[in-house]
Design an enzyme around this catalytic site. Structure first.
Site, mmCIF file in Angstrom:
data_model
loop_
_atom_site.group_PDB
_atom_site.id
_atom_site.type_symbol
_atom_site.label_atom_id
_atom_site.label_comp_id
_atom_site.label_asym_id
_atom_site.label_seq_id
_atom_site.Cartn_x
_atom_site.Cartn_y
_atom_site.Cartn_z
ATOM 1 N N HIS A 118 0.833 -1.203 0.000
ATOM 2 C CA HIS A 118 0.000 0.000 0.000
ATOM 3 C C HIS A 118 0.868 1.253 0.000
ATOM 4 C CE1 HIS A 118 -2.303 -3.324 1.686
ATOM 5 N NE2 HIS A 118 -3.394 -2.703 1.290
ATOM 6 N N HIS A 171 -4.174 3.215 -3.397
ATOM 7 C CA HIS A 171 -4.358 2.675 -2.046
ATOM 8 C C HIS A 171 -3.552 1.396 -1.826
ATOM 9 C CE1 HIS A 171 -6.288 0.959 1.529
ATOM 10 N NE2 HIS A 171 -6.235 -0.164 0.843
ATOM 11 N N GLU A 196 -17.517 -4.440 25.046
ATOM 12 C CA GLU A 196 -16.654 -5.619 25.176
ATOM 13 C C GLU A 196 -15.459 -5.550 24.237
ATOM 14 O OE1 GLU A 196 -19.923 -5.730 24.526
ATOM 15 O OE2 GLU A 196 -20.840 -6.568 26.327
ATOM 16 N N HIS A 235 -28.297 -15.835 25.750
ATOM 17 C CA HIS A 235 -27.272 -15.678 26.782
ATOM 18 C C HIS A 235 -26.572 -16.992 27.127
ATOM 19 C CE1 HIS A 235 -28.915 -11.757 27.027
ATOM 20 N NE2 HIS A 235 -28.291 -11.428 28.146
HETATM 21 C C1 LIG Z 1 -11.305 -4.896 9.877
HETATM 22 C C2 LIG Z 1 -10.766 -4.708 8.511
HETATM 23 N N1 LIG Z 1 -11.611 -4.721 7.457
HETATM 24 C C3 LIG Z 1 -11.140 -4.589 6.206
HETATM 25 C C4 LIG Z 1 -9.802 -4.451 5.975
HETATM 26 C C5 LIG Z 1 -9.277 -4.362 4.548
HETATM 27 N N2 LIG Z 1 -8.824 -2.993 4.279
HETATM 28 C C6 LIG Z 1 -7.542 -2.647 4.377
HETATM 29 S S1 LIG Z 1 -7.276 -1.032 4.084
HETATM 30 C C7 LIG Z 1 -8.912 -0.763 3.787
HETATM 31 C C8 LIG Z 1 -9.407 0.603 3.417
HETATM 32 C C9 LIG Z 1 -8.992 1.575 4.430
HETATM 33 O O1 LIG Z 1 -9.255 2.860 4.018
HETATM 34 P P1 LIG Z 1 -8.460 4.045 4.719
HETATM 35 O O2 LIG Z 1 -8.384 3.805 6.167
HETATM 36 O O3 LIG Z 1 -9.066 5.321 4.256
HETATM 37 O O4 LIG Z 1 -6.995 3.877 4.172
HETATM 38 P P2 LIG Z 1 -6.351 4.602 2.904
HETATM 39 O O5 LIG Z 1 -7.208 4.251 1.718
HETATM 40 O O6 LIG Z 1 -6.376 6.049 3.187
HETATM 41 O O7 LIG Z 1 -4.990 4.023 2.815
HETATM 42 C C10 LIG Z 1 -9.630 -1.941 3.931
HETATM 43 C C11 LIG Z 1 -11.099 -2.055 3.732
HETATM 44 C C12 LIG Z 1 -8.958 -4.434 7.099
HETATM 45 N N3 LIG Z 1 -7.651 -4.321 6.982
HETATM 46 N N4 LIG Z 1 -9.460 -4.532 8.339
#
Ligand SMILES: Cc1ncc(C[n+]2csc(CCOP(=O)(O)OP(=O)(O)O)c2C)c(N)n1
Length: 663
Positions: free
Chosen positions: A29, A260, A410, A472
């Site tokens: 990334h 990204h 939690e 529960h």
């Molecule tokens: C819980 C979770 N869901 C999905 C992902 C997959 N994922 C990685 S980065 C991302 C997008 C994140 O967007 P942002 O925080 O705006 O990062 P940017 O595009 O600015 O690098 C996703 C959906 C993950 N790493 N963790």
């Protein structure tokens, strides 16, 4: 070189390393590191208190990259400021098997990584635990020894995840003024613009929870520094929304989701090099820029020295205790403390719920271990997690308590407990109902992955909950928790096993533990006077057969007493029967094969009994064994009736064994 020029070149070094490493790995990334390079340069270059020669210095500021996919931002920084063990070769091996630069930052794997991130939102929620631990440790040892900040870089994803809400609310209530979150406000996620899925006024949201929030141009070093300096003066946690361009410098892809999570490609990289005025070959950082970064790495040397002097000058007892706490070593008296609990339980003899047993054990442990900090997600009087020693709540401004009221959060609790454990100086434990362990699961998994010592007190561990009904009554949670590697799941059968489980949980320094505890009373079964910690083997013969066993009954927790009663009936009917208590699968699986075989025994009929689903038991008793337990969800009603309804009774066990014997 002007200051601005120097800043730009230092930031461009991060951008270049990020795009080159992602290109070489053909995965990763680049966008986030390129976008946040200016913010990171100001933070690491001018603000963060750290010493690359001593990554574990207890009074360092903590930096958490919650947006873990931007790992190249962190790896670049660790290399540039001169962490030993992070070389340019490590950067070149980004995302390769065995490298120090895995896809997402991994705690314990890469020096300088404070917590494992990648599942979005977790780092932000960990940071609340870090910041709370800092306040608590300062309250106990004084600001001479403990006085640092927690900085977080998070992205849109972290703020969209539900866990962020829990974390933000906890931090706001606790007035964690030394927690400073830098949000990469770049309007982009994987699928495109954030407007696709979010319309929240984040600043208003944070302010509503008791934070101070501001928005800056995340490419303006003066604005970044001013915002950071201001954030350090407030009496609230701070959010700094840093408006940035994702993939800053990439000529055609910046500002879009195309940067990204994919390599930029040769042409785009060439364009970025030109746009950033960065004429160097891949992975080459010119010496004057590297020197500038290395100087930044020396910035806190004096602060570190002064701190070391203050520690040296501290009273001997205080210093020794501080060092013990930071090392995470248990006090030597713990063994005696638990032995006393067990002796007393044997003298008292009565039936108690294991949640109550846990409370009895905790009374003694928390009195002897000042590092234990308790809490519950609003079920304190059900989880029995509060003791005399932890009776004072952790609240601002004193933070001198030992009990955190996490609220009905939690997930936030479990993630913050990870942060507390990672910060050091504390052993956190926290409670909720076992069925709601599902709400904690992503953080439990990370605790296990990181190998941190956290104990979950999960009460109401079966259909024995009774009247609250199937919502529960956990049935699949124990199996699901047992599926997590490096997590010890204890389901003790009485006060003695509960004391042993607590001992083993605290001694399990390299991973978390679950205690699954009953609401209903259970008789004392370990009445022998042995001091052996039998739970340490995970499973053991609790009662032998009168002759060569025809039947072996295996059970955990509340079903062990049921197995013992069934054994009496079977023995009366002339069926030699033994009982194996199985308080911890994982510890049993760690035993040598021969001792496991001995415990399992050779009886022709084996019956496993657990008021939960069968999954997992076959590995111990074999798929040909009988199972008395649950096959679906529970039902609402008084517990004895519910047990009877599902056939988890003495008679049910006896009939199952007899029918297997063909009688
Ligand atoms: C819980 C979770 N869901 C999905 C992902 C997959 N994922 C990685 S980065 C991302 C997008 C994140 O967007 P942002 O925080 O705006 O990062 P940017 O595009 O600015 O690098 C996703 C959906 C993950 N790493 N963790």
């Amino acid at each position: 070189m002007s200051n601005r020029e120097k800043h730009d070149r230092m930031a461009n070094a991060i951008r270049a390393l990020a795009m080159d490493a992602v290109e070489a790995a053909n995965s990763g990334h680049p966008g986030m590191p390129m976008g946040m390079a200016d913010v990171a340069t100001v933070l690491f270059g001018k603000v963060l208190k750290f010493d690359p020669t001593d990554p574990h210095w207890p009074d360092r500021d903590r930096f958490i990259l919650s947006a873990g996919h931007g790992s190249m931002l962190l790896y670049s920084l660790l290399y540039l400021v001169g962490y030993e063990g992070m070389t340019i070769d490590d950067i070149k091996h980004f995302r390769q098997l065995g490298s120090k630069t895995p896809g997402h930052p991994e705690y314990g794997h890469t020096v300088g990584v404070e917590t494992t991130t990648g599942p979005l939102g977790q780092g932000l929620a960990n940071s609340v635990g870090f910041a709370l631990a800092e306040r608590m440790l300062a309250a106990q040892f004084g600001s001479d020894l403990v006085d640092h900040h927690t900085y977080v870089i998070c992205g849109d994803g972290c703020l969209m995840e539900g866990i962020s809400e829990e974390a933000i609310e906890i931090a706001g209530r606790q007035k964690l003024s030394k927690l400073i979150v830098l949000w990469d406000d770049n309007h982009i996620t994987i699928d495109g613009a954030t407007s696709l899925s979010v319309a929240t006024d984040q600043l208003a949201r944070f302010e509503a929870s008791g934070w101070e929030a501001t928005r800056i141009d995340g490419h303006d070093p003066h604005a970044i520094l001013a915002a950071l300096e201001h954030a350090k003066t407030t009496d609230k946690p701070s959010l700094i929304a840093c408006r940035t361009t994702i993939g800053y410098g990439a000529p055609t892809k910046s500002g879009t989701n195309a940067v990204h999570g994919s390599p930029l490609g040769a042409a785009e990289i060439a364009g970025a090099r030109a746009a950033l005025n960065w004429e160097y070959e891949p992975f080459v950082i010119p010496s004057e820029i590297l020197d500038a970064w290395r100087l930044a790495g020396l910035r806190s040397r004096q602060a570190h020295k002064s701190w070391s002097q203050r520690l040296k000058d501290a009273e001997l007892d205080k210093r020794a205790e501080f060092e013990r706490r930071v090392r995470g070593e248990l006090p030597s008296k713990m063994g005696d403390v638990l032995a006393n609990v067990i002796t007393k339980a044997r003298a008292d003899g009565g039936a108690v719920a294991t949640r109550k047993s846990s409370e009895i054990v905790l009374e003694a442990l928390t009195a002897a271990l000042p590092e234990m900090v308790g809490g519950s997600a609003d079920l304190t009087h059900s989880n029995n997690t509060k003791t005399k020693a932890t009776s004072v709540d952790v609240v601002p401004p004193a933070y001198d308590g030992r009990y955190v009221n996490w609220g009905i959060r939690e997930h936030g609790m479990a993630a913050a407990m990870n942060g507390i454990a990672l910060h050091g100086g504390f052993i956190p434990y926290g409670g909720t109902f076992l069925v709601f362990s599902d709400y904690c699961r992503p953080s439990i998994r990370l605790a296990a992955l990181m190998g941190v010592r956290v104990t979950y007190v999960f009460t109401h561990d079966s259909i024995g909950v009774g009247e609250d009904g199937p919502t529960h009554q956990p049935v699949e949670q124990i199996a699901a928790l047992r599926a997590i590697p490096n997590l010890l799941v204890f389901r003790p059968c009485d006060t003695v096993e509960t004391a042993e489980a607590w001992k083993l949980a605290l001694e399990h320094k390299t991973g978390p533990s679950v205690l699954a505890l009953t609401r209903q009373n259970l008789p004392l079964l370990r009445t022998d006077s042995s001091e052996r910690c039998r739970t340490a083997k995970g499973a053991y013969e609790l009662a032998s057969a009168s002759e060569e066993a025809q039947v072996s009954l295996f059970a955990s927790g509340s079903e062990v007493s049921l197995a013992m009663a069934a054994r009496d009936v079977l023995e009366e009917q002339g069926v030699p029967t033994r009982v194996v208590s199985v308080p911890c699968f994982e510890l049993f699986m760690n035993q040598p094969e021969e001792s496991r075989r001995q415990v399992v025994g050779k009886a022709p009929v084996k019956v496993a009994i657990e008021a939960a689903i069968r999954q997992g038991w076959d590995a111990i008793v074999g798929s040909d064994a009988a199972f008395v337990g649950m096959t679906g969800f529970g039902a609402s009603g008084p517990a004895p009736q519910v047990f009877a309804h599902f056939g988890i009774t003495v008679d049910g066990v006896v009939q199952t064994a007899l029918s297997r014997l063909g009688r």
